[in-house]
Design a protein around this motif. Structure first.
Motif, PDB file in Angstrom:
ATOM      1  N   LEU A 159      -3.651  -2.167  -1.850  1.00  0.00           N
ATOM      2  CA  LEU A 159      -4.552  -2.391  -2.977  1.00  0.00           C
ATOM      3  C   LEU A 159      -4.352  -1.311  -4.043  1.00  0.00           C
ATOM      4  N   SER A 160      -4.413  -0.056  -3.629  1.00  0.00           N
ATOM      5  CA  SER A 160      -4.257   1.047  -4.583  1.00  0.00           C
ATOM      6  C   SER A 160      -2.869   1.050  -5.207  1.00  0.00           C
ATOM      7  N   THR A 161      -1.855   0.746  -4.399  1.00  0.00           N
ATOM      8  CA  THR A 161      -0.485   0.719  -4.901  1.00  0.00           C
ATOM      9  C   THR A 161      -0.305  -0.383  -5.936  1.00  0.00           C
ATOM     10  N   ALA A 162      -0.876  -1.546  -5.655  1.00  0.00           N
ATOM     11  CA  ALA A 162      -0.739  -2.674  -6.578  1.00  0.00           C
ATOM     12  C   ALA A 162      -1.424  -2.393  -7.907  1.00  0.00           C
ATOM     13  N   THR A 163      -2.675  -1.926  -7.856  1.00  0.00           N
ATOM     14  CA  THR A 163      -3.408  -1.714  -9.099  1.00  0.00           C
ATOM     15  C   THR A 163      -2.810  -0.567  -9.911  1.00  0.00           C
ATOM     16  N   ALA A 164      -2.421   0.509  -9.236  1.00  0.00           N
ATOM     17  CA  ALA A 164      -1.860   1.653  -9.954  1.00  0.00           C
ATOM     18  C   ALA A 164      -0.510   1.312 -10.581  1.00  0.00           C
ATOM     19  N   PHE A 166       0.720  -1.614 -11.369  1.00  0.00           N
ATOM     20  CA  PHE A 166       0.598  -2.611 -12.427  1.00  0.00           C
ATOM     21  C   PHE A 166       0.039  -1.981 -13.701  1.00  0.00           C
ATOM     22  N   ALA A 167      -0.939  -1.082 -13.554  1.00  0.00           N
ATOM     23  CA  ALA A 167      -1.499  -0.407 -14.725  1.00  0.00           C
ATOM     24  C   ALA A 167      -0.458   0.478 -15.403  1.00  0.00           C
ATOM     25  N   THR A 208      -2.360 -11.100  -1.973  1.00  0.00           N
ATOM     26  CA  THR A 208      -2.545 -11.084  -3.425  1.00  0.00           C
ATOM     27  C   THR A 208      -2.128  -9.736  -4.000  1.00  0.00           C
ATOM     28  N   TYR A 209      -2.524  -8.650  -3.335  1.00  0.00           N
ATOM     29  CA  TYR A 209      -2.137  -7.321  -3.814  1.00  0.00           C
ATOM     30  C   TYR A 209      -0.625  -7.119  -3.705  1.00  0.00           C
ATOM     31  N   GLY A 210      -0.022  -7.679  -2.657  1.00  0.00           N
ATOM     32  CA  GLY A 210       1.427  -7.580  -2.533  1.00  0.00           C
ATOM     33  C   GLY A 210       2.139  -8.256  -3.690  1.00  0.00           C
ATOM     34  N   LEU A 211       1.663  -9.432  -4.067  1.00  0.00           N
ATOM     35  CA  LEU A 211       2.263 -10.139  -5.197  1.00  0.00           C
ATOM     36  C   LEU A 211       2.021  -9.389  -6.502  1.00  0.00           C
ATOM     37  N   MET A 214       4.451  -6.581  -6.646  1.00  0.00           N
ATOM     38  CA  MET A 214       5.775  -7.083  -7.000  1.00  0.00           C
ATOM     39  C   MET A 214       5.881  -7.329  -8.502  1.00  0.00           C
ATOM     40  N   GLY A 215       4.766  -7.731  -9.111  1.00  0.00           N
ATOM     41  CA  GLY A 215       4.759  -7.915 -10.559  1.00  0.00           C
ATOM     42  C   GLY A 215       4.875  -6.613 -11.316  1.00  0.00           C
ATOM     43  N   GLY A 216       4.564  -5.495 -10.665  1.00  0.00           N
ATOM     44  CA  GLY A 216       4.696  -4.191 -11.297  1.00  0.00           C
ATOM     45  C   GLY A 216       6.039  -3.538 -11.073  1.00  0.00           C
TER      46      GLY A 216
END
Length: 218
Positions: A159-164, A166-167, A208-211, A214-216
Motif C-alpha cells: 500500500l505505502s509503496t504503491a501510493t508513494a 505513484f505520487a 489493486t495496490y500492486g496494479l 505497476m502504474g508508477g
C-alpha cells in the motif's frame, strides 16, 4: 447497477462513498461504450455525483479517516471526488500536519511521518508547495524498492509503496530503487498480490495496490 443505485450515499463513510461513486461511473460507462473505446473513455468519464457531494461536507468527523476531515488523506478523498465529478478543487491548508523537512502525518500535532499522508499531500497541494515534500518522500524508499508506512516500521508494504511511487511519478521524480523485485516478492501463485513479501496470502485490496504500483513504474 441497480444495487449500487439503491445504496443510500449519505450513509457511507468517505472511503466507501468514493468507491461507490467510481463504481457507478464505471458501470454506466461499460453499458454504453464499445470495448475498443473504453480505455480513453475511462480517463474522461463523468461521474454521477454532483448532487451527492454537498452531503460529504456535512458529515460528522467519525465518517472520515482518523475521524478528521482535515487530514491529508481525507482531503485527498474529497478533492478527487470533486475532480471526478467535474468540479474544481477547493483551496487546502495542510500546515498543521506538516513535519519539518516536508513530510506529512495524518494526525495533529504532526509528530511522525506517514508515507500515505505524504503521498496524499503531494496529490492535493499546488505545485509550488510540493518542492520540499517530493524529494523528502523519494529519500524514504528502501533498497528493496519498498516504502514503509512509517519511519519505525521494519518492513515496507505494498500500500505505502504503491501510493508513494505513484505520487512521485506525478511529480516527475524518479525512484531511487527498482520496484520490480519487491512487486515480484508480493505476487502469489493465484495471481493476487499480498501486503508484503512475507505475507502468505494475497487479496483483492492489495492486488489493486500492486496494479497501482505497476502504474508508477518507468
Amino acid at each position: 447497477l441497480n444495487a449500487l443505485n439503491a445504496i443510500e450515499f449519505s450513509t457511507l463513510p468517505l472511503v466507501q462513498a468514493a468507491a461507490c461513486l467510481r463504481s457507478l461511473g464505471l458501470l454506466r460507462l461499460l453499458r454504453r461504450v464499445p470495448l475498443r473505446q473504453r480505455r480513453l473513455a475511462v480517463q474522461t468519464m463523468p461521474l454521477p455525483g454532483k448532487r451527492l457531494l454537498p452531503s460529504l461536507h456535512q458529515r460528522p468527523a467519525q465518517d472520515f479517516p482518523q475521524h478528521d476531515p482535515g487530514n491529508p488523506y481525507s482531503v485527498f478523498l474529497l478533492q478527487t471526488l470533486r475532480l471526478d465529478c467535474g468540479l474544481p478543487a477547493l483551496p487546502v491548508s495542510l500546515s498543521a500536519y506538516r513535519l519539518p523537512g516536508g513530510l506529512y502525518s495524518n494526525f495533529r500535532p504532526a509528530t511522525a511521518y506517514s508515507a500515505n499522508a505524504t503521498a496524499a499531500a503531494l496529490w492535493v497541494l499546488p505545485a509550488e508547495q510540493r518542492g520540499e515534500t517530493a524529494p523528502a518522500l523519494q529519500a524514504r524508499q528502501r533498497p528493496d524498492g519498498s516504502f514503509a508506512a512509517a519511519e519505525e516500521v521494519p518492513q515496507g508494504d505494498l500500500l505505502s509503496t504503491a501510493t508513494a511511487s505513484f505520487a512521485l511519478r506525478r511529480c516527475a521524480l524518479p525512484l531511487k530503487y527498482r520496484l520490480a523485485d519487491f512487486l515480484r516478492g508480493c505476487f502469489r501463485d493465484d495471481a493476487l498480490f499480498a501486503a508484503t513479501p512475507s505475507s502468505p496470502v494475497g487479496d483483492l485490496e492489495y492486488t489493486t495496490y500492486g496494479l497501482l504500483a505497476m502504474g508508477g513504474m518507468p
